[in-house]
Design a protein around this motif. Structure first.
Motif, mmCIF file in Angstrom:
data_model
loop_
_atom_site.group_PDB
_atom_site.id
_atom_site.type_symbol
_atom_site.label_atom_id
_atom_site.label_comp_id
_atom_site.label_asym_id
_atom_site.label_seq_id
_atom_site.Cartn_x
_atom_site.Cartn_y
_atom_site.Cartn_z
ATOM 1 N N ALA A 250 0.819 -1.220 0.000
ATOM 2 C CA ALA A 250 0.000 0.000 0.000
ATOM 3 C C ALA A 250 0.846 1.260 0.000
ATOM 4 O O ALA A 250 0.554 2.217 -0.740
ATOM 5 N N GLN A 251 1.904 1.285 0.810
ATOM 6 C CA GLN A 251 2.702 2.512 0.958
ATOM 7 C C GLN A 251 3.359 2.917 -0.349
ATOM 8 O O GLN A 251 3.590 4.102 -0.596
ATOM 9 N N ASN A 252 3.642 1.971 -1.202
ATOM 10 C CA ASN A 252 4.355 2.293 -2.441
ATOM 11 C C ASN A 252 3.483 2.064 -3.678
ATOM 12 O O ASN A 252 2.998 3.018 -4.287
ATOM 13 N N HIS A 253 3.257 0.807 -4.050
ATOM 14 C CA HIS A 253 2.571 0.510 -5.302
ATOM 15 C C HIS A 253 1.182 1.150 -5.378
ATOM 16 O O HIS A 253 0.831 1.793 -6.371
ATOM 17 N N LEU A 258 -2.569 5.505 -7.257
ATOM 18 C CA LEU A 258 -3.554 6.528 -6.930
ATOM 19 C C LEU A 258 -3.092 7.908 -7.407
ATOM 20 O O LEU A 258 -3.885 8.684 -7.957
ATOM 21 N N THR A 259 -1.817 8.221 -7.229
ATOM 22 C CA THR A 259 -1.333 9.532 -7.667
ATOM 23 C C THR A 259 -1.408 9.671 -9.180
ATOM 24 O O THR A 259 -1.722 10.757 -9.688
ATOM 25 N N GLU A 277 3.201 17.129 -9.341
ATOM 26 C CA GLU A 277 1.757 16.897 -9.291
ATOM 27 C C GLU A 277 1.417 15.656 -8.471
ATOM 28 O O GLU A 277 0.391 15.620 -7.782
ATOM 29 N N LYS A 278 2.254 14.640 -8.522
ATOM 30 C CA LYS A 278 2.013 13.442 -7.722
ATOM 31 C C LYS A 278 2.126 13.751 -6.236
ATOM 32 O O LYS A 278 1.321 13.264 -5.424
ATOM 33 N N VAL A 279 3.113 14.566 -5.874
ATOM 34 C CA VAL A 279 3.275 14.937 -4.464
ATOM 35 C C VAL A 279 2.058 15.720 -3.978
ATOM 36 O O VAL A 279 1.606 15.539 -2.833
ATOM 37 N N SER A 284 -2.666 15.909 -0.422
ATOM 38 C CA SER A 284 -4.099 16.183 -0.342
ATOM 39 C C SER A 284 -4.896 15.019 0.227
ATOM 40 O O SER A 284 -6.116 15.137 0.421
ATOM 41 N N LEU A 285 -4.235 13.887 0.480
ATOM 42 C CA LEU A 285 -4.947 12.758 1.080
ATOM 43 C C LEU A 285 -5.474 13.153 2.451
ATOM 44 O O LEU A 285 -4.736 13.694 3.277
ATOM 45 N N ARG A 286 -6.725 12.874 2.677
ATOM 46 C CA ARG A 286 -7.329 13.194 3.976
ATOM 47 C C ARG A 286 -6.727 12.291 5.046
ATOM 48 O O ARG A 286 -6.874 11.065 4.992
#
Length: 516
Positions: A250-253, A258-259, A277-279, A284-286
């Motif tokens: 989840a933390q990477n792939h 999602l980005t 833009e990915k950052v 912006s993730l809640r």
């Protein structure tokens, strides 16, 4: 060099590839075959060399045989002929090295300078650390102390995940590496970013007028990202039991996928603009502000013994090197939100797990339903439109629309317009490691993760891990060979949605129009 070039791409500049961990599984399965494919396609010319580095002793002929066995078993190109093979493998040398021995690195420098003279290499050096993360810092220090970074050309460091265990350990590791390498010289590899259809997401989004105007909260109901594995932990039980699905996948792939789906169009198609833009998406993730919020939006599960295709599959706690009382998750699902103007209120559902029925990586974009007041009556099946991006194992996309059933008066049925890239005759798609190695040697960092991406992802994931430490009893179970805990289905049902079938397991009433 063979003349059977399949894909147009610029040739890489001359360089020496250093594979630390050259006797390991990653080198054998991925790195050696990737280098061979680049050579066969003309992306590497004769001014390259590979020095395999590992602790165990190997003679030159033994190392060459190791490379040959790797190519025979894992390369998408067979060995063409003996003459070509001899020319290719002549570029490979081996160095038995204790990575804590500075003198060994000085010997490696002398060996490097000799092979650079032999093949006319101008000095570019790519250090690929296929090693445990805790060794990254020490190897970096010794590369510098041994004079390996004093050549006339560029130096680049490629490192594998996991990059730390949490934000704190990742920050410590990054600080060590930054004492030797600049950020622009560090290439943190996530092989999912090298997959053909992941890189195609940008084109699908930004090069099609009928997608980008609809790519927002006004038209999209939800987005589902599934990364399923049919295997268990196999020989990785010791590692996995200290990692789990959250940190391992989840933390990477998953967050990287999602980005790519949620990012804004970059101002320019350059590496830093795309990564900027990915950052922004990750920032912006809640965040989950409490354990209760994690409990409401996240499902963690572990597979128990199950039956799949007539075969009994063991429970996770029965796997080799796994604690019989382990509470490590083998399944992770979450409802997350990107709190920006484009995506406010749109749920992103992500799930990954081991011992699922299908090996797949797939993104489903579900568009909002059309008003049903025009087509009334039980005979009408007015389903939402879908855009499905299949990343693995079958590469392709399809769009699911509603159309009149042939021969009926006005009955509606789903129709899928399908493009299967993997089905195309003559296509031999490059592996992810081929693209990423080729990018790294050319200095293109677009599909590598920058430090602020890594730190933002860990900041989000750490909140979940901390909540799980407070509520270890929330671990759900699911039989091996099924789609995970029922709680993951309930997560979507709360919002009036459901997981869409993946990887060709669509409903029986879908009519397929295949373009291959």
């Amino acid at each position: 060099m063979a003349d059977n070039v399949t894909f147009d791409a610029p040739q890489a500049p001359g360089a020496v590839f250093f594979i630390f961990g050259a006797t390991g599984d990653l080198a054998r399965r991925k790195l050696f075959p990737a280098i061979y494919s680049l050579y066969r396609e003309g992306k590497l010319t004769e001014d390259f060399a590979v020095i395999g580095v590992a602790r165990r002793p190997r003679t030159p002929s033994e190392f060459h045989e190791d490379v040959m066995e790797s190519i025979r078993e894992f390369s998408r190109y067979p060995v063409a002929d003996e003459e070509e093979w001899a020319r290719f493998v002549d570029h490979f040398e081996y160095k038995s090295l204790d990575i804590n021995n500075i003198d060994g690195f000085r010997e490696l420098r002398e060996q490097t300078e000799a092979i650079e003279r032999k093949f006319g290499i101008a000095g570019g050096r790519l250090f690929y650390l296929a090693l445990a993360p805790e060794l990254f810092g020490g190897v970096s220090f010794n590369l510098k102390a041994g004079g390996m970074l004093d050549g006339p050309g560029w130096n680049r460091l490629v490192i594998e995940k996991p990059f730390g265990y949490n934000l704190e350990s990742a920050r410590e590791l990054n600080e060590q590496i930054n004492q030797v390498f600049k950020e622009e010289e560090i290439y943190r590899i996530d092989h999912y970013l090298g997959k053909e259809m992941v890189q195609n997401i940008e084109v699908i989004r930004f090069a099609n007028a009928f997608f980008e105007p609809l790519w927002n909260k006004q038209h999209i109901a939800n987005i589902q990202i599934t990364l399923g594995e049919t295997v268990g932990v196999e020989e990785r039980g010791g590692y996995y039991d200290h990692s789990g699905a959250l940190r391992d996948m989840a933390q990477n792939h998953m967050l990287q996928l999602l980005t790519m789906i949620a990012m804004e169009p970059p101002s320019r198609l350059l590496a830093e603009d795309i990564r900027d833009e990915k950052v922004k998406v990750l920032r912006s993730l809640r965040p989950f502000s409490s354990s209760d919020e994690v409990r409401k939006n996240v499902v963690r599960g572990q597979y128990t013994q199950g039956l799949f295709k007539g075969k009994t599959l063991p429970a996770y706690r029965q796997e080799d090197k796994v604690n019989p009382e382990s509470t490590t998750e083998t399944y992770f699902a979450a409802r997350v939100f990107v709190d920006n103007f484009r995506w406010a209120g749109v749920p992103f559902y992500i799930r990954t797990g081991k011992r699922l029925p299908v090996k797949t990586t797939e993104v489903v974009v579900e568009f909002k339903r059309m008003p049903t007041n025009v087509y009334l009556g039980q005979k009408h099946n007015l389903e939402p439109n879908l855009l499905v991006i299949r990343v693995n194992p079958m590469e392709g996309i399809y769009v699911k629309i509603n159309a009149k059933k042939p021969g009926s008066e006005s009955e509606i049925q789903p129709l899928a317009m399908d493009f299967c890239q993997s089905c195309m005759v003559g296509i031999n798609s490059p592996e992810a490691y081929e693209r990423l190695l080729h990018d790294a040697v050319r200095g293109d960092s677009t599909y590598f993760t920058r430090w602020d991406e890594v730190s933002s992802a860990w900041s989000f994931v750490d909140k979940i891990a901390e909540a799980w430490q407070e509520s270890a009893g929330d671990l759900a179970s699911y039989p091996a060979g099924t789609w995970g805990p029922v709680e993951a289905d309930q997560l979507l049902a709360q919002d009036g949605f459901h997981w869409w079938p993946v990887n060709g397991q669509e409903e029986d009433n879908v009519v397929w129009r295949v373009n291959s």
